[in-house]
Design an enzyme around this catalytic site. Sequence first.
Site, mmCIF file in Angstrom:
data_model
loop_
_atom_site.group_PDB
_atom_site.id
_atom_site.type_symbol
_atom_site.label_atom_id
_atom_site.label_comp_id
_atom_site.label_asym_id
_atom_site.label_seq_id
_atom_site.Cartn_x
_atom_site.Cartn_y
_atom_site.Cartn_z
ATOM 1 N N LYS A 31 26.587 -56.062 10.910
ATOM 2 C CA LYS A 31 26.401 -54.651 10.550
ATOM 3 C C LYS A 31 27.703 -54.019 10.088
ATOM 4 O O LYS A 31 27.711 -53.108 9.258
ATOM 5 C CB LYS A 31 25.804 -53.852 11.714
ATOM 6 N N GLY A 43 15.307 -68.567 2.968
ATOM 7 C CA GLY A 43 14.680 -67.769 4.016
ATOM 8 C C GLY A 43 14.777 -66.293 3.713
ATOM 9 O O GLY A 43 15.872 -65.752 3.561
ATOM 10 N N HIS A 95 15.390 -28.931 9.059
ATOM 11 C CA HIS A 95 15.563 -29.026 7.607
ATOM 12 C C HIS A 95 16.987 -28.608 7.241
ATOM 13 O O HIS A 95 17.475 -27.595 7.745
ATOM 14 C CB HIS A 95 14.563 -28.110 6.895
ATOM 15 N N GLU A 107 29.262 -67.657 31.756
ATOM 16 C CA GLU A 107 29.361 -67.582 30.297
ATOM 17 C C GLU A 107 30.311 -68.665 29.793
ATOM 18 O O GLU A 107 31.432 -68.802 30.273
ATOM 19 C CB GLU A 107 29.868 -66.201 29.873
ATOM 20 N N LYS A 121 32.334 -66.127 25.278
ATOM 21 C CA LYS A 121 32.772 -64.749 25.471
ATOM 22 C C LYS A 121 31.586 -63.883 25.858
ATOM 23 O O LYS A 121 30.473 -64.074 25.354
ATOM 24 C CB LYS A 121 33.395 -64.189 24.191
#
Length: 474
Positions: free
Chosen positions: A52, A188, A453, A35, A38
């Site tokens: 998010k 976009g 429900h 890698e 990170k």
Amino acid sequence: MSEHRYDVVVLGGGIGGYTAAIRAAQLGKTVAVVERDKLGGTCLHQGCIPSKSLLRSAEVYATMKKSEDYGISAESIEVKFDSVLNRKQRIVDQLHQGLQFLMKKNKITVHYGNGRIIGPSIFSPRSGAVSVEKEDGDIETLLSSNLIIATGSRPRSLPGLEIDGTHILTSEDALRMENLPKSIIIVGGGVIGVEWASMLSDFGVAVTIVELDKRLVSLEDADISKELERLFKKRGINLVTGAKVLPDSVKVTEGSVTLQADKQGEIVELTADKVLVSVGRVANIEGIGLENTDIKIDKGVIRVNRFMQTTESHIYAVGDVIGGLMLAHMAGHEGILAAEHLAGQTPHELQAHLVSRCTYTRPEIASVGWTEQQAVDQGHKVKIGKFSFKGIGKALVYGDTDGFVKVIADSETNDILGVHMIGPHVTNSISEAALAQVLNATPWEVGQTIHPHPTLSEALGEAMLAVDGIAISG
């Protein structure tokens, strides 16, 4: 210079790479991950998780602004963007630490540096060698029986919209903004574009979307696009669809960007503090030594078979680098498939159209299977079930009743062909629809599943019953 030997070397520590590494280790292989930055890759550090986190903060702010609807009086509500960014980073750091722990737990060695395939090694005629150039200039050589390429992707740019990281941004640049702009043009209208539009609009930024296609999120069902566009317009987001940015028209001045878009012969001029370019992603295949292999490249991505093998059978590739849907959860599944196959197992073949797709706008979008048009194009005679969240008690309790669930089924075989949702927290409900398709369930069978429900999941159950006209609440 040092040399190390492993059963498997994974080039790239994003979700496709680290998932493949963990699964290979579980199957008894000695594994190394290379890698350059990170562990966690784009998803953890420049994509899914940080975006998010920002979307959640924006959602909370939007909810607080209408707190009176819930009988709550809140005054002096403001966005403290530095605190929003700090929360985002805390989440990323916690997950990063957890990932580092998983590497240690599974005895996976991580080599940090720029990895490059240098061809067959003396270890075995069908083995591979990877050189790792470390930050201090030292070179490590990793020898292995199998390689897995998981080098991910980067944002695509457009002619005329030269990325400068200040005025004209990629989504990765946008995550590094220290202050919110007053206005932004998003070029976009795909998943990333509409997520940023939703988030920034909720934060109070004036947003314009310019989309080449005639509709937003054009890979989704047409009814989903129509509903998203309706709700975006209701929130004051300016939509310029069916329009192409004229590359020679882009002008950057101190503090603003002006551009022109050709909307079917009509020239639309737009000005904003910043421009976010969100027109897809490009596979990272340069500089990793593919020229030292016989791996085939097709339209900018690595060609693989159904088991993720490249044209060199001991080298696999997973995730964005092989193109397709470019979804984090799909990359992870591909990584598992590759690891199991190289370990001698016979994993289930991946069916891309049965992979759930999620868009984290407000309201959320989630889908699996074919759109209505795709189903018709493939020769199916379809029947449709649709149910609005306006008829769901829990949606009323949440104060969020926009959207619906749409189920597409074959009118002859009764097979579920696709499920498409737009509404509150639908990304948490799509897995049930995906499982139903994997198990070849019929709408009636899913409808007979007793949905508790009050829950938002009742909308899926009712939409399934609506396919045959027997929805209880419809």
